[in-house]
Design an enzyme around this catalytic site. Structure first.
Site, PDB file in Angstrom:
ATOM      1  N   HIS C 133       1.251  -1.089  -0.074  1.00 22.73           N
ATOM      2  CA  HIS C 133      -0.220  -0.007   0.243  1.00 22.73           C
ATOM      3  C   HIS C 133       0.973   1.480   0.312  1.00 22.73           C
ATOM      4  O   HIS C 133       1.404   0.820   0.430  1.00 22.73           O
ATOM      5  CB  HIS C 133      -0.875  -0.339   1.472  1.00 22.73           C
ATOM      6  N   ASP C 210       2.900  -5.291   8.001  1.00 22.48           N
ATOM      7  CA  ASP C 210       1.648  -3.753   7.778  1.00 22.48           C
ATOM      8  C   ASP C 210       1.032  -4.754   7.853  1.00 22.48           C
ATOM      9  O   ASP C 210       0.192  -5.783   7.108  1.00 22.48           O
ATOM     10  CB  ASP C 210       1.664  -3.366   6.565  1.00 22.48           C
ATOM     11  N   GLN C 213      -4.448  -5.051   6.529  1.00 20.76           N
ATOM     12  CA  GLN C 213      -5.849  -6.130   6.695  1.00 20.76           C
ATOM     13  C   GLN C 213      -5.650  -8.007   7.297  1.00 20.76           C
ATOM     14  O   GLN C 213      -6.525  -8.453   6.554  1.00 20.76           O
ATOM     15  CB  GLN C 213      -5.444  -6.459   4.756  1.00 20.76           C
ATOM     16  N   LYS C 236     -10.819  -0.889  10.400  1.00 21.48           N
ATOM     17  CA  LYS C 236     -10.738  -1.684   8.754  1.00 21.48           C
ATOM     18  C   LYS C 236     -11.274  -2.899  10.403  1.00 21.48           C
ATOM     19  O   LYS C 236     -10.851  -4.169   9.472  1.00 21.48           O
ATOM     20  CB  LYS C 236      -9.399  -1.899   8.745  1.00 21.48           C
ATOM     21  N   CYS C 376      -4.997   3.008  -3.720  1.00 17.58           N
ATOM     22  CA  CYS C 376      -3.550   2.790  -3.226  1.00 17.58           C
ATOM     23  C   CYS C 376      -2.321   1.753  -3.342  1.00 17.58           C
ATOM     24  O   CYS C 376      -2.237   1.630  -2.402  1.00 17.58           O
ATOM     25  CB  CYS C 376      -3.741   3.391  -1.296  1.00 17.58           C
TER      26      CYS C 376
END
Ligand SMILES: Cc1ncc(COP(=O)(O)O)c(C=O)c1O
Ligand SMILES: Cc1ncc(COP(=O)(O)O)c(C=O)c1O
Lengths: 152, 419, 419, 152
Positions: C133, C210, C213, C236, C376
């Site tokens: 991202h 990261d 997600q 999220k 993104c």
């Protein structure tokens, strides 16, 4: 009228007579000559600051002075500490510090430990006012750190 | 009652009706009615603001800016409408000049890391006052340290009013930035920022106004005071925690490098580099705090309906009354201007024999919430030769009878400790 | 239905009961039932999370950390309880390692501006994947540019799986940081981060995951994957906008300089300098996003009650079904792993003749919310020789009949444009 | 069954027949030789990108080519633009751009202006889909910038 005395009685556990007495007339405030341990502790958030001096001979405390300014709790606690350590062995002092830590955390302490603490048990009232625990512990933690460094 | 006849806003300033909007004021503390006097730390929220959050999450929630679906379009639209409301509230020429941040502290850090990083060099100086909040001291200290620049302090008189005889020698040709609080969160002093802006601009410096304590309480017009940057937090003006504002002059913002990188602040990325998006997005990396922007819009609406002139007048009246009552106590000293017309609704005080911490605990037992400590202004508080002070601070829902409760509470506490 | 018999959490995973918790699912879009398939952008919020905000503002709201009054103590306490919940959720050894930020992007920028700023020098390299991202690309590009360091990309195969033959030559003795997404927000690929952590640690590098997600969708254990830093966003994972998390290993966090300056992150300030507070406060300048921390705690509770194993299994089943259905369409190509067991609940696809933007508008007319664009991740999307893609992404409340609605919606759109 | 055709009819204003026609068969896509204006415009968010070439003789457009890829709206809009400018004076083109801008903003346009726009008025349907306005404007804004620079 809002507010009123009623609420204040609930503070009696925090401000026991013995606490107010030590607050008003702190013990062992005369400077120690040639101290072996000499340190400042402070809690910048409350503005409490204390100057701790100890004379240590052969693993026993032969002189102590604690002075400073702070709230009733931190001052009384410092005075109770100064009263306790005088003449004790460093081991006894460290055991007492540990015991006070547990007392304030709300852990059980034994009958013998309670005997050693004596008046100091009055500090236990602070447990119901968690935000004030730091005030009660300030000088104890400082002295403990000082002793550890001295003995290391 | 004079208050209820004021109406520069669209709603009559009626304290009872206002209080009814704040659900938390129904809470009992130690069995007593809550008297909330810690408004300089954060204010309470009216049901209109709380409802805007609920509505957002129940009806609109979506990520913004790139969505073609209805929720995303509505979220984007509402997010920008809120920005426009804020722009109008401070009379910003353009809404792109309003950047959403987390709080005043982040707004100040943003300017330090971008504008100041690019514009301040060795030998330059940054001028602040001796009554700043830590958030408006430490970023500059750190930057000055890194750059070999100097921090200079504008001094104030004993009563907390800036010394202007000094000021024109402190601010000089090597001054690049003057960063000052509009209202002290300890002394209550209102600083003459327009006058400081003039001094700054005269030497080609930029002026940043820390408006954390002013925008919530009085009409603030960025053009009238001729500010270059202005920072404030929503949570101190009926809004939610987690969102603040940096307003800046368009030309300055356009020249500044970005602060954080990622998400919405980027126009184009290749494996080799990136191109920044336009204002205000250049400064808004990642998914923004959309819900709290909506709620900030609701807070601004609430205050605008009341009219900021009326908010200010209410606080001025209440502060005058409180000063009178508190100063009438024998053992209490008030820091800052003694003349209540020179100050906002913040009163810091010390008691001769009762430590602020003990006083705070005792007042809490009586349902009265005040703040005690250094109020994130340690150097200032220490300059009064105390290490901590008690602070009562007011907002739109506070009343004279709450001031009475405070004064009575202090007396009761004296009684308790002298027993 | 197999889903409803799972119960590693304390609550049965019953999609109907879950859907009933989400007020927004009652909304009509263009007269149709909302089919929300934009969960990788942000998820919807259950009433439990919304209520935690309302409760906070109606009963508890106050500033934290230095208050002696009841509200402030309760706010402080709840704020820290929420931190502890998050720590437990990712199996962090200590809750002081959990730092509240605004979002994943800020978490990444924080590490770039502090740890990386202090530890990366000229000639060093930073390794990321080619499927990051923007928020996990641009901070490192900028840092590398500033420091004279190099950005290296781990490549992936056509089906979006990292190429490990390459990896061990890309990660070398000059690698200081490996920063990789746990799950791609475009391809859906789950990356083997534990394996990458090993490669990183073998050369003495640090690994940042990261997890924007992954943490919302599967059990993530920072100790099991041996991460050094982990970043994610509350919005999220059922939580509010405006708050995110950076978790870091205690020893790394302790050595790092602060990010922003002001408010709570300071222990002591004089007119000359400052001393930093302990972890985690060193990294939390100014009034934190208290309300949203409470709400994040409520989101974590909600997910924990369901059990992350069950959440993951539900999404795996739904994704397998969706892959099958979407791949059965003639004119649609899916990016990323074709084998649904290698991916999470994100499906990006392109239609041979209908541009994603037109498809997005047409699906919206049918009440179906998907995302279109570059997500993104411009360099990645372009590497597939498309400039934009459509993306459907799932969460706990999505159902097979919603997948059917999507597939039907695509067919209807084909019919419309071929009319 | 969720969803269904019904909703799609509401898009008819956006995707008028004339728009779909220009989308499927874009006009003036053959490259211009020795163009006086030659530029790329793109909207990275949607991934739309167009290549615009113009030949300008004595303040009139004697050749035009617009090619690229994008959604139906941006492509149709580019093709309508390409059709319009051919043979027009630069002044007329600039007036038309201004007029399209106002059309998409939802402002009134005069009858004469409507006559000039002709088929282009079909772009007006985008007003109900504000997020798509950028698609419709992309090539117009690009060409306008190019012309301004050329004439400056
Ligand atoms: C993999 C990945 N990383 C980072 C981010 C950025 O998250 P945020 O926008 O919350 O900062 C996202 C969200 O889109 C993402 O999917
Ligand atoms: C004058 C002033 N500046 C800055 C701040 C910092 O605001 P925040 O904590 O919202 O960042 C405050 C709040 O206490 C303040 O009173």
């Amino acid at each position: 009228m809002m507010g009123g005395m009623s609420g204040l009685n609930e503070m009696d556990e925090l401000y026991e007579a013995i606490i107010l007495d030590h607050y008003r007339s702190p013990r062992n405030t005369a400077a120690v000559e040639n101290p072996d341990i000499d340190l400042e502790v402070n809690n910048p958030f409350c503005g409490d600051e204390f100057h701790i001096q100890l004379k240590v001979d052969d693993c026993s405390i032969s002189g102590v002075s604690i002075t400073g300014r702070g709230c009733a709790i931190s001052q009384a606690s410092a005075s109770l500490l100064a009263e306790l350590v005088d003449g004790k062995s460093t081991e006894e002092v460290q055991a007492a510090v540990d015991c006070v830590r547990r007392l304030l955390k709300g852990e059980e302490i034994s009958n013998e430990e309670a005997d050693i603490l004596g008046d100091i048990e009055a500090l236990g009232g602070v447990r119901k006012f968690p935000v004030r625990i730091k005030c009660a512990l300030l000088s104890w933690v400082g002295l403990d750190d000082g002793l550890k460094e001295h003995l290391a | 009652m004079s208050e209820s006849t004021l109406s520069a806003g669209t709603r009559v300033f009626d304290p009872d009706a206002i209080r009814a909007d704040f659900p938390i004021l129904q809470r009992k503390i130690h069995g007593q009615e809550l008297v909330y006097l810690d408004n300089a730390a954060t204010t309470q929220k009216p049901k209109q603001v709380i409802k805007s959050l609920t509505d957002y999450y129940e009806q609109t929630n979506a990520n913004v800016h790139r969505g073609v679906h209805t929720l995303s379009m509505e979220a984007t639209n509402g997010y920008e409408v809120a920005r426009t409301k804020v722009a109008k509230f401070i009379n910003a020429p353009r809404s792109e000049e309003v950047i959403w941040t987390r709080n005043t502290s982040e707004s100040l850090n943003l300017v330090a890391a971008t504008w100041a990083e690019a514009n301040i060099s060795e030998g330059d100086n940054i001028v602040i006052t001796a009554m700043e909040h830590h958030s408006n001291i430490v970023p500059w200290q750190q930057l000055a340290f890194k750059k070999g620049a100097e921090i200079r302090y504008l001094s104030h008189n004993d009563d907390g009013v800036i010394n202007f005889v000094d000021a024109s020698s402190v601010i000089d040709s090597r001054t690049k930035l003057v960063s000052v609080t509009h209202m002290s969160n300890v002394l209550g002093t209102i600083n003459p920022v327009a006058k400081l802006a003039e001094l700054a601009h005269d030497v080609g410096a930029v002026i940043l106004v820390d408006a954390a304590q002013s925008v919530p309480h009085m009409p603030v017009d960025v053009q009238a005071i001729d500010a270059d940057f202005l920072a404030f937090s929503a949570h101190k003006m009926l809004g939610p925690t987690g969102i603040g504002v940096l307003w800046g002059r368009l030309d300055l913002l356009e020249e500044m490098p970005p602060y954080m990188f990622g998400g919405d602040m980027i126009l184009e990325v290749t494996y080799e580099g990136a191109k920044w998006n336009d204002l205000p997005y250049k400064f808004e990396a990642g998914t923004p705090n959309i819900a709290d922007a909506f709620a900030t819009g609701a807070a601004v609406d609430y205050l605008s309906d009341l009219g900021m002139e009326n908010v200010w007048q209410h606080e001025q009246e209440l502060t005058a009354y409180a000063m009178e009552q508190i100063l009438s106590l024998d053992n209490v000293k008030v820091l800052g201007p003694q003349d209540s017309s020179q100050r906002g609704g913040v009163i810091s005080f010390v008691h001769d024999t009762i430590h602020p911490h003990d006083l705070g605990t005792a007042l809490d037992q009586q349902g009265i919430a005040i703040r005690t400590g250094h109020h994130c202004a340690m150097p200032l508080v220490r300059s009064y030769d105390v290490v901590a002070a008690a602070r009562a601070s007011f907002y739109i829902y506070n009343t004279r009878s709450e001031v009475d409760a405070l004064v009575n509470g202090i007396s009761e506490t004296e009684g308790y400790f002298n027993r």
